[in-house]
Design a protein around this motif. Structure first.
Motif, PDB file in Angstrom:
ATOM      1  N   SER A 136      13.744  36.685   6.959  1.00 36.18           N
ATOM      2  CA  SER A 136      14.017  37.073   5.580  1.00 36.18           C
ATOM      3  C   SER A 136      15.383  37.746   5.491  1.00 36.18           C
ATOM      4  N   LYS A 137      15.855  37.965   4.280  1.00 35.52           N
ATOM      5  CA  LYS A 137      17.042  38.787   4.108  1.00 35.52           C
ATOM      6  C   LYS A 137      16.715  40.228   4.523  1.00 35.52           C
ATOM      7  N   PRO A 138      17.676  40.953   5.123  1.00 31.71           N
ATOM      8  CA  PRO A 138      17.370  42.328   5.554  1.00 31.71           C
ATOM      9  C   PRO A 138      17.046  43.232   4.371  1.00 31.71           C
ATOM     10  N   SER A 139      16.202  44.212   4.652  1.00 33.63           N
ATOM     11  CA  SER A 139      15.938  45.254   3.655  1.00 33.63           C
ATOM     12  C   SER A 139      17.175  46.135   3.489  1.00 33.63           C
ATOM     13  N   LYS A 140      17.196  46.931   2.470  1.00 28.20           N
ATOM     14  CA  LYS A 140      18.284  47.905   2.302  1.00 28.20           C
ATOM     15  C   LYS A 140      18.200  48.946   3.421  1.00 28.20           C
ATOM     16  N   LYS A 141      19.364  49.453   3.835  1.00 32.56           N
ATOM     17  CA  LYS A 141      19.372  50.501   4.851  1.00 32.56           C
ATOM     18  C   LYS A 141      18.650  51.735   4.314  1.00 32.56           C
ATOM     19  N   THR A 142      17.721  52.227   5.117  1.00 31.81           N
ATOM     20  CA  THR A 142      16.954  53.416   4.735  1.00 31.81           C
ATOM     21  C   THR A 142      16.871  54.347   5.931  1.00 31.81           C
ATOM     22  N   ARG A 143      17.048  55.631   5.703  1.00 29.75           N
ATOM     23  CA  ARG A 143      17.084  56.602   6.798  1.00 29.75           C
ATOM     24  C   ARG A 143      15.737  57.312   6.934  1.00 29.75           C
ATOM     25  N   THR A 144      15.280  57.422   8.179  1.00 36.87           N
ATOM     26  CA  THR A 144      14.089  58.232   8.435  1.00 36.87           C
ATOM     27  C   THR A 144      14.400  59.706   8.156  1.00 36.87           C
ATOM     28  N   LYS A 145      13.361  60.482   7.921  1.00 35.31           N
ATOM     29  CA  LYS A 145      13.548  61.893   7.586  1.00 35.31           C
ATOM     30  C   LYS A 145      13.898  62.705   8.837  1.00 35.31           C
ATOM     31  N   GLU A 146      14.527  63.837   8.612  1.00 36.90           N
ATOM     32  CA  GLU A 146      14.910  64.700   9.731  1.00 36.90           C
ATOM     33  C   GLU A 146      13.711  65.501  10.225  1.00 36.90           C
TER      34      GLU A 146
ATOM     35  N   ILE B 113       0.854  -1.182   0.000  1.00 37.27           N
ATOM     36  CA  ILE B 113       0.000   0.000   0.000  1.00 37.27           C
ATOM     37  C   ILE B 113       0.890   1.232   0.000  1.00 37.27           C
ATOM     38  N   ALA B 114       0.481   2.260  -0.728  1.00 35.21           N
ATOM     39  CA  ALA B 114       1.243   3.510  -0.837  1.00 35.21           C
ATOM     40  C   ALA B 114       0.457   4.642  -0.173  1.00 35.21           C
ATOM     41  N   THR B 115       1.194   5.581   0.393  1.00 42.33           N
ATOM     42  CA  THR B 115       0.554   6.742   1.020  1.00 42.33           C
ATOM     43  C   THR B 115       1.469   7.958   0.920  1.00 42.33           C
ATOM     44  N   ASP B 116       0.885   9.129   0.953  1.00 41.15           N
ATOM     45  CA  ASP B 116       1.658  10.375   0.946  1.00 41.15           C
ATOM     46  C   ASP B 116       1.912  10.811   2.377  1.00 41.15           C
ATOM     47  N   VAL B 117       3.162  11.031   2.732  1.00 44.18           N
ATOM     48  CA  VAL B 117       3.542  11.524   4.054  1.00 44.18           C
ATOM     49  C   VAL B 117       3.801  13.033   3.957  1.00 44.18           C
ATOM     50  N   VAL B 118       3.065  13.776   4.754  1.00 41.40           N
ATOM     51  CA  VAL B 118       3.218  15.242   4.791  1.00 41.40           C
ATOM     52  C   VAL B 118       3.965  15.608   6.070  1.00 41.40           C
ATOM     53  N   VAL B 119       5.044  16.360   5.922  1.00 38.86           N
ATOM     54  CA  VAL B 119       5.830  16.819   7.075  1.00 38.86           C
ATOM     55  C   VAL B 119       5.562  18.304   7.278  1.00 38.86           C
ATOM     56  N   ARG B 120       5.089  18.670   8.462  1.00 34.58           N
ATOM     57  CA  ARG B 120       4.823  20.072   8.758  1.00 34.58           C
ATOM     58  C   ARG B 120       6.006  20.655   9.534  1.00 34.58           C
ATOM     59  N   GLY B 121       6.298  21.924   9.269  1.00 36.88           N
ATOM     60  CA  GLY B 121       7.406  22.584   9.967  1.00 36.88           C
ATOM     61  C   GLY B 121       7.184  24.085  10.045  1.00 36.88           C
ATOM     62  N   PRO B 122       8.066  24.788  10.731  1.00 38.44           N
ATOM     63  CA  PRO B 122       7.966  26.250  10.767  1.00 38.44           C
ATOM     64  C   PRO B 122       8.082  26.821   9.354  1.00 38.44           C
ATOM     65  N   PRO B 123       7.533  27.992   9.112  1.00 44.89           N
ATOM     66  CA  PRO B 123       7.561  28.561   7.761  1.00 44.89           C
ATOM     67  C   PRO B 123       8.991  28.843   7.292  1.00 44.89           C
ATOM     68  N   GLY B 124       9.144  28.873   5.994  1.00 44.33           N
ATOM     69  CA  GLY B 124      10.408  29.312   5.420  1.00 44.33           C
ATOM     70  C   GLY B 124      10.537  30.825   5.522  1.00 44.33           C
ATOM     71  N   PRO B 125      11.708  31.385   5.216  1.00 46.11           N
ATOM     72  CA  PRO B 125      11.891  32.834   5.323  1.00 46.11           C
ATOM     73  C   PRO B 125      11.025  33.589   4.322  1.00 46.11           C
ATOM     74  N   PRO B 126      10.391  34.691   4.750  1.00 46.98           N
ATOM     75  CA  PRO B 126       9.663  35.538   3.801  1.00 46.98           C
ATOM     76  C   PRO B 126      10.612  36.101   2.736  1.00 46.98           C
ATOM     77  N   LEU B 127      10.039  36.574   1.654  1.00 45.93           N
ATOM     78  CA  LEU B 127      10.823  36.994   0.501  1.00 45.93           C
ATOM     79  C   LEU B 127      10.647  38.494   0.235  1.00 45.93           C
ATOM     80  N   ASP B 128      11.694  39.075  -0.353  1.00 40.27           N
ATOM     81  CA  ASP B 128      11.612  40.434  -0.907  1.00 40.27           C
ATOM     82  C   ASP B 128      11.150  41.470   0.114  1.00 40.27           C
ATOM     83  N   CYS B 129      11.763  41.472   1.285  1.00 40.48           N
ATOM     84  CA  CYS B 129      11.433  42.489   2.288  1.00 40.48           C
ATOM     85  C   CYS B 129      12.042  43.821   1.869  1.00 40.48           C
ATOM     86  N   GLN B 130      11.207  44.850   1.772  1.00 40.96           N
ATOM     87  CA  GLN B 130      11.695  46.153   1.346  1.00 40.96           C
ATOM     88  C   GLN B 130      10.893  47.278   1.995  1.00 40.96           C
ATOM     89  N   VAL B 131      11.554  48.444   2.072  1.00 43.53           N
ATOM     90  CA  VAL B 131      10.918  49.652   2.608  1.00 43.53           C
ATOM     91  C   VAL B 131      10.293  50.394   1.439  1.00 43.53           C
TER      92      VAL B 131
END
Length: 344
Positions: A125-135, A26-44
């Protein structure tokens, strides 16, 4: 039994049993659950003086739906990544966004996102590019504003510099305001160095030991910020003008001498007495090489220790305050007692 199961162990598994007369599988599909992978394309996407708008794309949910995202930030002044907000995912969109608030103006920020599901929190996720808040206008005033002391005809004002991450913009400096206690108008001076911690106003017309009201404000290229609360400090006092009198010394032992004197008046409108400096030197030494014992408060005696027996010492006394030392008293001498012979 699959032990220490990993996400890559998921797939189609077949179990087979075979006997001498038959076989079955007999054959069956085994599903393995885990924590999420890293989010993508983080940007300001937008930056104001105190907020940052972020967007990102969801990563793999690893067979357990993502229900929230953690947003972390860091600056050149922080010790590492710090959580700034948590976003509950209500819509399972392909592009997600959030706004981070309460940021410091004119500071470089990096952001990253971590996803959470019922199994746990995944990798960031990978860090966003460094961005400076306004003065913007500075909002933080110097701490520990104080002062006093200094040389003749001086008013010394001190404070704790505002950290760079709190300066809110370029061109940061201080506005020092001061006036005689009870006067109406303020005198002001600009201190252009952001690292400065003191300002000295020198004028021959400043009365000695006079109360002044002072406050320290801040400014940058956007304009002036707030002032610190008003405090009262005193201008520089004059050195003690009189020498102590009735200086007496007596030998207590072969190694100790007690010195007694009549105290000066504790204070007046121009100067205070903060204590006394006692100078003593041996008969074979010069006064320039005298040892010094300093007392605090209105003491009238001191015990000199660790002297040599059967030796003559010369002693003088002078008062001191924050401006310096006063004139020396007349010199007295004393001879320490003869050391006791050790019994055999």
């Amino acid at each position: 039994m699959i032990r220490n199961i990993q996400l890559n162990h998921a797939g189609k598994y077949t179990c087979a049993v075979q006997t001498k007369v038959d076989s079955v599988s007999i054959a069956t599909d085994v599903v393995v659950r885990g924590p999420p992978g890293p989010p993508l394309d983080c940007q300001v996407t937008e930056m104001t003086e105190t907020t940052a708008s972020l967007s990102w794309k969801p990563g793999l949910d690893n067979h357990s739906p993502i229900f929230s995202y953690i947003i972390q930030a860091r600056t050149p002044f922080s010790l590492g990544w710090q959580t700034v907000t948590t976003v509950i995912e209500q819509l399972r969109g392909k592009q997600l966004s959030a706004t981070v608030t309460d940021l410091s103006p004119w500071v470089d920020y990096e952001f990253r996102v971590l996803a959470t599901n019922s199994v746990g929190t995944g990798e960031p996720s990978k860090p966003s590019k460094k961005t400076r808040t306004k003065e913007m206008l500075p909002r933080v005033t110097p701490a520990r504003v104080s002062g006093g002391g200094g040389g003749r005809s001086e008013l010394v004002i001190t404070w704790e510099p505002v950290p760079e991450e709190m300066q809110s913009g370029p061109g940061f400096g201080y506005v020092v305001a001061f006036r005689p206690l009870g006067a109406q108008g303020w005198m002001q001076a600009a201190v252009t160095s952001p690292d400065a911690s003191r300002y000295v106003f020198k004028n021959e017309s400043i009365p000695p030991f006079s109360p002044y009201e002072v406050k320290v404000g801040v400014y940058n290229n956007k304009g002036e910020g707030p002032f610190s609360p008003n405090i009262t400090i005193y201008s520089a006092e004059e050195e003690p003008s009189r020498a102590p009198v009735r200086l007496r010394a007596r030998s207590v032992s072969a190694s100790e001498v007690e010195v007694i004197w009549k105290p000066l008046a504790w204070s007046n409108s121009r100067r205070r007495i903060l204590g006394y400096e006692l100078l003593y030197w041996g008969e074979k030494e010069k006064q320039d090489a005298a040892s010094v014992v300093r007392t605090g408060g209105n003491k009238t005696s001191v015990l000199i220790r660790d002297l040599e027996g059967s030796s003559t010492y010369y002693i003088s006394l002078r008062a001191y305050n924050s401006a310096g030392v006063g004139p020396q008293s007349s010199v007295v001498n004393v001879t320490t007692k003869k050391p006791r012979k050790e019994s055999t």
